[in-house]
Write a protein that holds these residues in place. Structure first.
Motif, PDB file in Angstrom:
ATOM      1  N   ALA A 243     -46.835 -95.777 -14.445  1.00 10.07           N
ATOM      2  CA  ALA A 243     -47.159 -96.206 -15.811  1.00 10.07           C
ATOM      3  C   ALA A 243     -48.233 -95.315 -16.417  1.00 10.07           C
ATOM      4  O   ALA A 243     -48.177 -94.966 -17.608  1.00 10.07           O
ATOM      5  N   ALA A 247     -47.522 -93.137 -19.743  1.00  8.80           N
ATOM      6  CA  ALA A 247     -48.357 -93.395 -20.922  1.00  8.80           C
ATOM      7  C   ALA A 247     -49.076 -92.134 -21.369  1.00  8.80           C
ATOM      8  O   ALA A 247     -49.108 -91.810 -22.569  1.00  8.80           O
ATOM      9  N   ILE A 251     -48.524 -90.302 -24.997  1.00 16.47           N
ATOM     10  CA  ILE A 251     -49.656 -90.119 -25.909  1.00 16.47           C
ATOM     11  C   ILE A 251     -49.868 -88.627 -26.203  1.00 16.47           C
ATOM     12  O   ILE A 251     -50.112 -88.236 -27.352  1.00 16.47           O
ATOM     13  N   THR A 264     -50.160 -85.320 -18.059  1.00 12.66           N
ATOM     14  CA  THR A 264     -49.319 -86.253 -17.303  1.00 12.66           C
ATOM     15  C   THR A 264     -49.800 -86.388 -15.870  1.00 12.66           C
ATOM     16  O   THR A 264     -49.842 -87.493 -15.309  1.00 12.66           O
ATOM     17  N   GLY A 267     -52.782 -88.457 -15.899  1.00 15.66           N
ATOM     18  CA  GLY A 267     -52.394 -89.830 -16.210  1.00 15.66           C
ATOM     19  C   GLY A 267     -51.971 -90.593 -14.966  1.00 15.66           C
ATOM     20  O   GLY A 267     -52.305 -91.773 -14.796  1.00 15.66           O
ATOM     21  N   ALA A 292     -50.736 -98.299 -17.588  1.00 15.13           N
ATOM     22  CA  ALA A 292     -50.498 -97.818 -18.950  1.00 15.13           C
ATOM     23  C   ALA A 292     -51.798 -97.730 -19.742  1.00 15.13           C
ATOM     24  O   ALA A 292     -52.027 -96.773 -20.489  1.00 15.13           O
ATOM     25  N   THR A 296     -53.387 -94.230 -21.102  1.00 12.15           N
ATOM     26  CA  THR A 296     -53.666 -94.073 -22.540  1.00 12.15           C
ATOM     27  C   THR A 296     -55.117 -93.682 -22.774  1.00 12.15           C
ATOM     28  O   THR A 296     -55.414 -92.720 -23.507  1.00 12.15           O
TER      29      THR A 296
END
Length: 403
Positions: A243, A247, A251, A264, A267, A292, A296
């Motif tokens: 997730a 996310a 973004i 990524t 993330g 998520a 973000t």
């Protein structure tokens, strides 16, 4: 006795997985920085684990897990070989906690990369493993005041990751940005890493090791209850990671018109850091939400730290480990299936989680800032301008990564 054997083997396997994360950190850091500083970064990771293992065995473990003194610090026989801890042999607990301590120190390496003296880093690495990490760790995992309040950090979103990140933040401020990072008007310039393939491989190694990091913290594998708990932790850990990756990718795609690999990657790490506190007591659906949110905020935090605060963090360590660790720890107070606000538990756990996050931030950041300032006025923390421009590999170590 049979259960002790199974539990011990599981903890030792998990410790080996966490140790492998050192390789992941090394690859992420050299991948996101310039080739001329790769050996310096690899040396710092070797020092974190080597010197850290010695000092944590000699000193840090007792401060963290020794007999509680006023809720603040542990005290016990240094280098002891006492009886079982948490149902497993002392030495199994020692090696498992040692690899966690080394992880906290390693987080700092990336944030101050490409301009920090190796000798200064060696001093820092010893002090964080000997004092900074064990003392705040005792508050939470060693029977200290936060554990008495009911603070929940199962595998170390705050204990390990945020501590390393807040010290890293202090270090990045004291050391200052790399040459050329900011223009005369203060505009941030991109200094691209030299090999994103290394970085991506490093993230996958970290992801793999994280199953030992989180599920290993169950400290047992025997019996049906432990089997169910470990399986649950594997699922929540993975769901939060994916997730976070998705996310961050979305973004970045929206903000920069391209789905960026480096964002990524970070993330996914943000999702892993975020779930580490509550991986045992949140549902799979909640794990998706936590990941998520972490992914973000990772994008927004990197921008804010770099462009607004003008703090040069080459690998995004503060955003990944600090912001995500804090958010993940706080979200335990929302999503815990027992005691969480969204599950009818009221605000008690949420309040405790916030208190713990703030307390650990103040401890780690202030101690880190004082430590780096002290090193700066004694041996110095930064290489010369000419050494930085030539690269730390050749000037500090006399070697090059690519001959």
């Amino acid at each position: 006795m049979e259960n002790i054997g199974i539990d011990t083997i599981w903890v030792l396997i998990a410790a080996a997985l966490v140790m492998l994360m050192q390789a992941g950190f090394s690859l992420v850091e050299i991948g996101l920085t310039r080739a001329k500083n790769s050996i310096n970064i690899l040396m710092k990771n070797f020092v974190d684990f080597s010197a850290g293992s010695i000092i944590f065995w000699f000193f840090g473990f007792s401060l963290m897990f020794g007999e509680d003194v006023a809720g603040f610090i542990g005290f016990g026989d240094f280098m002891s070989d006492s009886n079982a801890i948490d149902g497993i042999p002392f030495k199994a607990s020692l090696i498992f906690q040692t690899v966690f301590a080394a992880t906290a120190a390693t987080i700092v390496s990336g944030a101050i990369a490409e301009r920090t003296k190796f000798s200064a880093y060696l001093i820092f690495s010893i002090i964080i493993t000997a004092f900074i990490y064990p003392i705040s760790g005792h508050w939470i995992w060693g029977g200290g005041w936060l554990s008495e309040m009911g603070f929940h950090d199962f595998a170390g979103s705050t204990v390990v990751h945020s501590v390393g990140a807040w010290v890293a933040l202090a270090g990045a401020i004291v050391v200052g940005p790399r040459i050329g990072k900011y223009s005369s008007t203060g505009k941030s310039r991109v200094i691209p890493g030299h090999n994103l393939a290394f970085g991506a491989l490093g993230v996958f190694i970290l992801w793999f090791g994280w199953f030992g990091f989180n599920a290993g913290s169950q400290l047992a594998a025997s019996g049906e209850d432990n089997a169910i708990a470990i399986s649950h932790i594997f699922v929540t850990t993975n769901l939060s990671a994916v997730a976070g990756a998705m996310a961050a990718m979305i973004i970045s795609w929206i903000r920069y018109k391209k789905p960026a690999l480096s964002i990524t990657m970070n993330g996914a790490l943000a999702g892993l850091v975020g779930i580490t506190a509550g991986c045992d007591i949140v549902s799979p659906g909640s794990a998706l939400i936590i990941g998520a949110v972490a992914g973000t905020f990772l994008v927004l935090a990197v921008e804010f730290i770099d462009q607004k605060l003008k703090i040069d963090d080459p690998v995004g360590a503060v955003a990944v480990h600090g912001i995500s660790g804090a958010l993940g720890t706080i979200m335990v107070g929302l999503f815990a299936t027992e005691g969480g606000l969204f599950y009818g538990g009221g605000t008690a756990l949420l309040t405790t989680q916030i208190i713990g996050v703030v307390a650990v931030f103040l401890w780690a950041f202030i101690m880190g800032f004082l430590l780096f300032k002290l090193i700066k006025i004694t041996v110095g923390v930064r290489v010369s301008s000419s050494e930085e421009q030539k690269g730390l590999d050749i000037t500090e170590h006399g070697e090059e990564i690519y001959n």
